[in-house]
Enzyme design. Structure first.
Site, mmCIF file in Angstrom:
data_model
loop_
_atom_site.group_PDB
_atom_site.id
_atom_site.type_symbol
_atom_site.label_atom_id
_atom_site.label_comp_id
_atom_site.label_asym_id
_atom_site.label_seq_id
_atom_site.Cartn_x
_atom_site.Cartn_y
_atom_site.Cartn_z
ATOM 1 N N GLN A 194 -52.261 35.285 29.765
ATOM 2 C CA GLN A 194 -51.579 35.986 30.859
ATOM 3 C C GLN A 194 -51.287 37.408 30.370
ATOM 4 O O GLN A 194 -50.285 37.656 29.704
ATOM 5 C CB GLN A 194 -50.300 35.253 31.241
ATOM 6 C CG GLN A 194 -50.516 33.778 31.580
ATOM 7 C CD GLN A 194 -51.309 33.571 32.859
ATOM 8 O OE1 GLN A 194 -50.841 33.908 33.956
ATOM 9 N NE2 GLN A 194 -52.512 33.031 32.744
ATOM 10 N N ALA A 235 -44.252 32.893 40.869
ATOM 11 C CA ALA A 235 -45.362 32.621 39.962
ATOM 12 C C ALA A 235 -46.226 33.861 39.768
ATOM 13 O O ALA A 235 -46.004 34.913 40.384
ATOM 14 C CB ALA A 235 -46.185 31.457 40.495
ATOM 15 N N HIS A 236 -47.249 33.731 38.923
ATOM 16 C CA HIS A 236 -48.050 34.892 38.544
ATOM 17 C C HIS A 236 -48.784 35.508 39.740
ATOM 18 O O HIS A 236 -49.282 34.818 40.620
ATOM 19 C CB HIS A 236 -49.028 34.567 37.412
ATOM 20 C CG HIS A 236 -49.949 33.404 37.684
ATOM 21 N ND1 HIS A 236 -50.742 32.869 36.703
ATOM 22 C CD2 HIS A 236 -50.201 32.698 38.791
ATOM 23 C CE1 HIS A 236 -51.444 31.884 37.207
ATOM 24 N NE2 HIS A 236 -51.136 31.756 38.474
ATOM 25 N N ASN A 237 -48.799 36.832 39.734
ATOM 26 C CA ASN A 237 -49.507 37.639 40.726
ATOM 27 C C ASN A 237 -48.928 37.557 42.142
ATOM 28 O O ASN A 237 -49.564 37.998 43.098
ATOM 29 C CB ASN A 237 -50.997 37.294 40.754
ATOM 30 C CG ASN A 237 -51.700 37.681 39.468
ATOM 31 O OD1 ASN A 237 -51.802 36.864 38.551
ATOM 32 N ND2 ASN A 237 -52.164 38.922 39.376
#
Length: 343
Positions: A194, A235-237
């Site tokens: 990540q 969460a991511h993005n």
């Protein structure tokens, strides 16, 4: 502190009803107000406020008569917030860097900062003017923090994140933790690095124990003016638009894109890789599983228009009666069939 009602009305740009010489020494709720306090009321609580012990009440400008001394304003809630700031100023903070703080190489500190005990600021980070960082907080390498930002104890902001100005981050928040990214091969889960970051724009508030994951690549973004309650996970993005409300225990899955002025009530959830338009509202425990057009008011699991959800909920309560009627009809039909067979 002691102020007359007339002085407070001038501060709030409001109009006095009744005795402007009334003295006020505190501000609190209707239930807790004493004879020297001021409170506020909006419908349907005006009658309750009229009968409370408060010295005065802040009321809507649309109210022409009130049995207590009052201040008429356009927005009583906003006026009440001003009064809270006036009568309960923020605690004084000693400026400077505490001797126990660990400051890495190449760190840039602005003017008038407060870096308290046992703070760790890693190499190459930057902290803007007037920013306050409370004890036991970690600021990762290369992270940039704007001016007039307030970071409470035990916050973790990992490497290369960007935090804007006038941001408030409450205790226990973790910003920039790894996104939940894995590739499964041969029955085993392999971590996907990540390598992105998190960008928090100006005037955002982040509650206690919030987790905002760094992007796999690129950035997880929370845009200006958004307010995040405790125990929220992004969460991511994920991209959250401007001036949104995310209430406690809401979770937004990876790569979801949320527009401006969107409200998620408590315990809402959103699937990943979808788009939610501007000005949407999601009732508590709503589960969003597909794109949502701007201006929608949704509820339920799966999320659907609120009126449709209400009709469904009303119908569910009729199911026991319907089952009873069906069983009664089955018995009557069986009795009729027995009669026919007897003939």
């Amino acid at each position: 502190m002691e102020k007359t009602l007339a002085e407070l009305a001038k501060l709030l740009q409001g109009e006095v009803l009744g005795d402007g010489a009334v003295t006020v020494t505190g501000v609190t709720s209707i239930d807790d107000a004493g004879p020297s306090d001021i409170t506020f009321a909006v419908p349907p609580h005006l009658e309750k406020a009229a009968n409370c012990r408060a010295a005065a009440v802040v009321i809507p400008a649309t109210v022409d008569r009130f049995p207590k001394p009052a201040i008429r304003v356009d927005n009583p809630r906003a006026a009440f917030a001003q009064l809270l700031e006036l009568f309960t100023p923020a605690p004084a903070v000693q400026r400077g860097v505490h001797p126990t703080a660990m400051i890495g190489q190449g760190v840039r500190l602005g003017e008038n900062v407060a870096i308290m005990a046992y703070v760790v600021i890693d190499d190459g980070a930057a902290v803007g003017d007037n920013t306050v960082i409370y004890p036991h907080t970690y600021i990762g390498a290369g992270t940039q923090i704007g001016a007039d930002t307030l970071i409470y104890p035990n916050v973790t902001i990992r490497e290369h994140c960007r935090i804007g100005s006038r941001v408030i981050i409450h205790s226990g928040a973790v910003i920039g933790s790894d996104g939940f990214g894995f590739v499964t091969s041969g029955g085993r889960h392999k971590k996907v690095p990540q390598i992105g970051n998190v960008i928090i724009e100006d005037d955002v508030e982040i509650g206690a124990n919030v987790a905002i994951d760094r992007a796999t690549t690129g950035s997880t973004i929370v845009r200006a003016g958004t307010k995040i309650d405790n125990l929220v996970h992004l969460a991511h993005n994920v991209v959250i638009g401007e001036n949104c409300f995310l209430v406690a225990q809401t979770g937004i899955a990876g790569s979801a894109k949320v527009g401006n002025n969107v409200t998620f009530a408590g315990q809402c959830g959103s699937a990943g890789h979808l788009t939610i338009g501007d000005n949407c509202v999601f009732a508590a425990r709503t589960a969003v599983i597909s794109d949502v057009p701007a201006g929608s008011f949704y509820a339920g699991f799966p999320a659907r228009p609120h009126k449709e959800w209400l009709r469904g909920e009303a119908a569910i309560h009729k199911v026991p009666d319907l089952i009873k009627k069906v069983r009664d009809l089955e018995r009557r039909l069986a009795a009729l069939e027995e009669k026919d067979q007897a003939k």
